[in-house]
Design a protein around this motif. Sequence first.
Motif, PDB file in Angstrom:
ATOM      1  N   LEU A   1      35.385  36.016  40.663  1.00  0.00           N
ATOM      2  CA  LEU A   1      35.165  36.368  42.069  1.00  0.00           C
ATOM      3  C   LEU A   1      34.144  35.447  42.722  1.00  0.00           C
ATOM      4  O   LEU A   1      34.296  35.030  43.864  1.00  0.00           O
ATOM      5  N   LEU A   2      33.075  35.139  42.006  1.00  0.00           N
ATOM      6  CA  LEU A   2      32.047  34.268  42.552  1.00  0.00           C
ATOM      7  C   LEU A   2      32.598  32.896  42.859  1.00  0.00           C
ATOM      8  O   LEU A   2      32.367  32.337  43.938  1.00  0.00           O
ATOM      9  N   MET A   3      33.355  32.325  41.918  1.00  0.00           N
ATOM     10  CA  MET A   3      33.923  30.998  42.130  1.00  0.00           C
ATOM     11  C   MET A   3      34.921  31.010  43.269  1.00  0.00           C
ATOM     12  O   MET A   3      34.954  30.112  44.098  1.00  0.00           O
ATOM     13  N   ALA A   4      35.743  32.059  43.324  1.00  0.00           N
ATOM     14  CA  ALA A   4      36.753  32.120  44.368  1.00  0.00           C
ATOM     15  C   ALA A   4      36.122  32.228  45.733  1.00  0.00           C
ATOM     16  O   ALA A   4      36.644  31.711  46.717  1.00  0.00           O
ATOM     17  N   ALA A   5      35.012  32.899  45.827  1.00  0.00           N
ATOM     18  CA  ALA A   5      34.376  33.111  47.119  1.00  0.00           C
ATOM     19  C   ALA A   5      33.576  31.904  47.581  1.00  0.00           C
ATOM     20  O   ALA A   5      33.157  31.839  48.718  1.00  0.00           O
ATOM     21  N   SER A   6      33.362  30.925  46.714  1.00  0.00           N
ATOM     22  CA  SER A   6      32.514  29.805  47.098  1.00  0.00           C
ATOM     23  C   SER A   6      33.309  28.532  47.315  1.00  0.00           C
ATOM     24  O   SER A   6      33.768  28.263  48.413  1.00  0.00           O
ATOM     25  N   THR A   7      33.545  27.751  46.269  1.00  0.00           N
ATOM     26  CA  THR A   7      34.071  26.406  46.477  1.00  0.00           C
ATOM     27  C   THR A   7      35.521  26.228  46.048  1.00  0.00           C
ATOM     28  O   THR A   7      36.083  25.168  46.246  1.00  0.00           O
ATOM     29  N   VAL A   8      36.142  27.248  45.446  1.00  0.00           N
ATOM     30  CA  VAL A   8      37.490  27.078  44.935  1.00  0.00           C
ATOM     31  C   VAL A   8      38.477  26.926  46.078  1.00  0.00           C
ATOM     32  O   VAL A   8      38.475  27.696  47.024  1.00  0.00           O
ATOM     33  N   ARG A   9      39.316  25.916  45.977  1.00  0.00           N
ATOM     34  CA  ARG A   9      40.333  25.696  47.000  1.00  0.00           C
ATOM     35  C   ARG A   9      41.720  26.035  46.495  1.00  0.00           C
ATOM     36  O   ARG A   9      42.643  26.135  47.276  1.00  0.00           O
ATOM     37  N   ALA A  10      41.904  26.188  45.236  1.00  0.00           N
ATOM     38  CA  ALA A  10      43.172  26.594  44.658  1.00  0.00           C
ATOM     39  C   ALA A  10      42.888  27.230  43.309  1.00  0.00           C
ATOM     40  O   ALA A  10      41.877  26.934  42.676  1.00  0.00           O
ATOM     41  N   ALA A  11      43.781  28.122  42.876  1.00  0.00           N
ATOM     42  CA  ALA A  11      43.512  28.842  41.636  1.00  0.00           C
ATOM     43  C   ALA A  11      44.797  29.090  40.875  1.00  0.00           C
ATOM     44  O   ALA A  11      45.864  29.262  41.461  1.00  0.00           O
ATOM     45  N   THR A  12      44.688  29.111  39.557  1.00  0.00           N
ATOM     46  CA  THR A  12      45.741  29.625  38.687  1.00  0.00           C
ATOM     47  C   THR A  12      45.136  30.797  37.933  1.00  0.00           C
ATOM     48  O   THR A  12      44.174  30.625  37.179  1.00  0.00           O
ATOM     49  N   LEU A  13      45.672  31.976  38.177  1.00  0.00           N
ATOM     50  CA  LEU A  13      45.119  33.204  37.627  1.00  0.00           C
ATOM     51  C   LEU A  13      46.110  33.813  36.640  1.00  0.00           C
ATOM     52  O   LEU A  13      47.329  33.626  36.763  1.00  0.00           O
ATOM     53  N   TYR A  14      45.583  34.586  35.684  1.00  0.00           N
ATOM     54  CA  TYR A  14      46.409  35.204  34.658  1.00  0.00           C
ATOM     55  C   TYR A  14      46.166  36.707  34.655  1.00  0.00           C
ATOM     56  O   TYR A  14      45.020  37.157  34.516  1.00  0.00           O
ATOM     57  N   VAL A  15      47.252  37.463  34.830  1.00  0.00           N
ATOM     58  CA  VAL A  15      47.185  38.925  34.839  1.00  0.00           C
ATOM     59  C   VAL A  15      47.935  39.455  33.626  1.00  0.00           C
ATOM     60  O   VAL A  15      49.090  39.084  33.389  1.00  0.00           O
ATOM     61  N   GLU A  16      47.284  40.319  32.869  1.00  0.00           N
ATOM     62  CA  GLU A  16      47.938  40.997  31.760  1.00  0.00           C
ATOM     63  C   GLU A  16      47.845  42.499  32.011  1.00  0.00           C
ATOM     64  O   GLU A  16      46.841  43.146  31.694  1.00  0.00           O
ATOM     65  N   CYS A  17      48.888  43.038  32.644  1.00  0.00           N
ATOM     66  CA  CYS A  17      48.869  44.467  32.949  1.00  0.00           C
ATOM     67  C   CYS A  17      48.928  45.266  31.656  1.00  0.00           C
ATOM     68  O   CYS A  17      49.733  44.979  30.767  1.00  0.00           O
ATOM     69  N   GLY A  18      48.042  46.238  31.553  1.00  0.00           N
ATOM     70  CA  GLY A  18      47.946  47.014  30.326  1.00  0.00           C
ATOM     71  C   GLY A  18      47.135  46.337  29.245  1.00  0.00           C
ATOM     72  O   GLY A  18      47.000  46.876  28.139  1.00  0.00           O
ATOM     73  N   GLY A  19      46.589  45.161  29.542  1.00  0.00           N
ATOM     74  CA  GLY A  19      45.807  44.424  28.567  1.00  0.00           C
ATOM     75  C   GLY A  19      44.318  44.675  28.718  1.00  0.00           C
ATOM     76  O   GLY A  19      43.883  45.588  29.423  1.00  0.00           O
ATOM     77  N   LYS A  20      43.515  43.799  28.100  1.00  0.00           N
ATOM     78  CA  LYS A  20      42.071  43.960  28.107  1.00  0.00           C
ATOM     79  C   LYS A  20      41.361  42.781  28.753  1.00  0.00           C
ATOM     80  O   LYS A  20      40.144  42.653  28.665  1.00  0.00           O
ATOM     81  N   GLY A  21      42.106  41.906  29.406  1.00  0.00           N
ATOM     82  CA  GLY A  21      41.501  40.743  30.010  1.00  0.00           C
ATOM     83  C   GLY A  21      40.766  41.079  31.291  1.00  0.00           C
ATOM     84  O   GLY A  21      40.721  42.237  31.726  1.00  0.00           O
ATOM     85  N   PRO A  22      40.182  40.066  31.912  1.00  0.00           N
ATOM     86  CA  PRO A  22      39.432  40.299  33.145  1.00  0.00           C
ATOM     87  C   PRO A  22      40.316  40.705  34.310  1.00  0.00           C
ATOM     88  O   PRO A  22      39.850  41.366  35.230  1.00  0.00           O
ATOM     89  N   LEU A  23      41.596  40.313  34.288  1.00  0.00           N
ATOM     90  CA  LEU A  23      42.511  40.691  35.359  1.00  0.00           C
ATOM     91  C   LEU A  23      43.661  41.486  34.747  1.00  0.00           C
ATOM     92  O   LEU A  23      44.474  40.950  34.007  1.00  0.00           O
ATOM     93  N   THR A  24      43.726  42.770  35.087  1.00  0.00           N
ATOM     94  CA  THR A  24      44.753  43.642  34.520  1.00  0.00           C
ATOM     95  C   THR A  24      45.647  44.243  35.595  1.00  0.00           C
ATOM     96  O   THR A  24      46.409  45.168  35.318  1.00  0.00           O
ATOM     97  N   SER A  25      45.584  43.714  36.813  1.00  0.00           N
ATOM     98  CA  SER A  25      46.484  44.151  37.877  1.00  0.00           C
ATOM     99  C   SER A  25      46.736  42.991  38.822  1.00  0.00           C
ATOM    100  O   SER A  25      45.889  42.098  38.989  1.00  0.00           O
TER     101      SER A  25
END
Length: 326
Positions: free
Chosen positions: A16-40
Amino acid sequence: MSRFSFGLSLCLPLVLLMAASTVRAATLYVECGGKGPLTSIGAAVKVAKYAGPSTINVSGACRENVLIQNMDLLTIAGSKGASITDASGGTADVLNIQNSRVTITGMTIDGLSGANNDAVNCQQGSHRTLIGNTIQGDADCVGVYSTASAVIVGGVLQNGTSDGIFTFGDVVTVGVLIQGNPVGVVVRFGGRVRMGVVDPASFPGFARTPTTIENNGAGVQVLQAQFACAGCVIQANAGSGINGDVSSEVRVQPAFLPDGSQVAPSVTGNAGNGVFLGDLSSGMFAGPPSTVSGNGQPDIVCNSPTSVSRGALAAAGGAAHTNCTN
């Protein structure tokens, strides 16, 4: 343009911090039902909202309703059987896209038995590209509203409680199967739909396949709108194949492909008329003869003194199968 890849090893606050500051593009990974930082998917959309053109790679079974608003060039890519299913009890769209450009690939999107919303909703000037998805359930599998547009490539739209596609906007489909809905396609009030053939030259990985509307209650309903079938197949529906009424335009013609070949359309085996033309409505038919045949009789009906046609006699296989005079 710099590109950052966020793996599952990054914690969500840092993302979230990086996205809110200088990031101009992103590749994100969602694992629904998993234990990672992004689960939705919803959480990933919030991160990507602060970035530029972004891709969200999804795995697992997500149960949520997602609003995508004021975003540009967002891609949601499913893998390993990724799915998103309604979590609202039928009170919200599964994916609601507003004022955004979004591509969705390889997902199963399920609105379950909802009666008043869309599995995928597109409105407020949005454009979405749907590639190789299975979209099912809800009132409309796909809804595209005024000032919005959609391109649908391959995949299946099925088992909506009202319609496979409902639109006041602009829709192009190639190689899509639309089945098991009370009405396959509804186009109204200035909407425009063109249904054609997916070609590997334009979309590598796909076989040459027509858009097919089959085994629905009715095939296509057009009201004060435009519908074009370019090499599409409309068959085995319980009502009419195409019903155009009140200032509607219907066109049935071959698809012309980049290699110079053609694919003929087919409107056949529908229990109602193949094509019904009502008040102030027109039908234009091109290509080989008898492309509208084997339906409830007449195959092509001009139901009003204000209905007009061109090519109906040839398309229906002669005057025995149409009351249209041209």
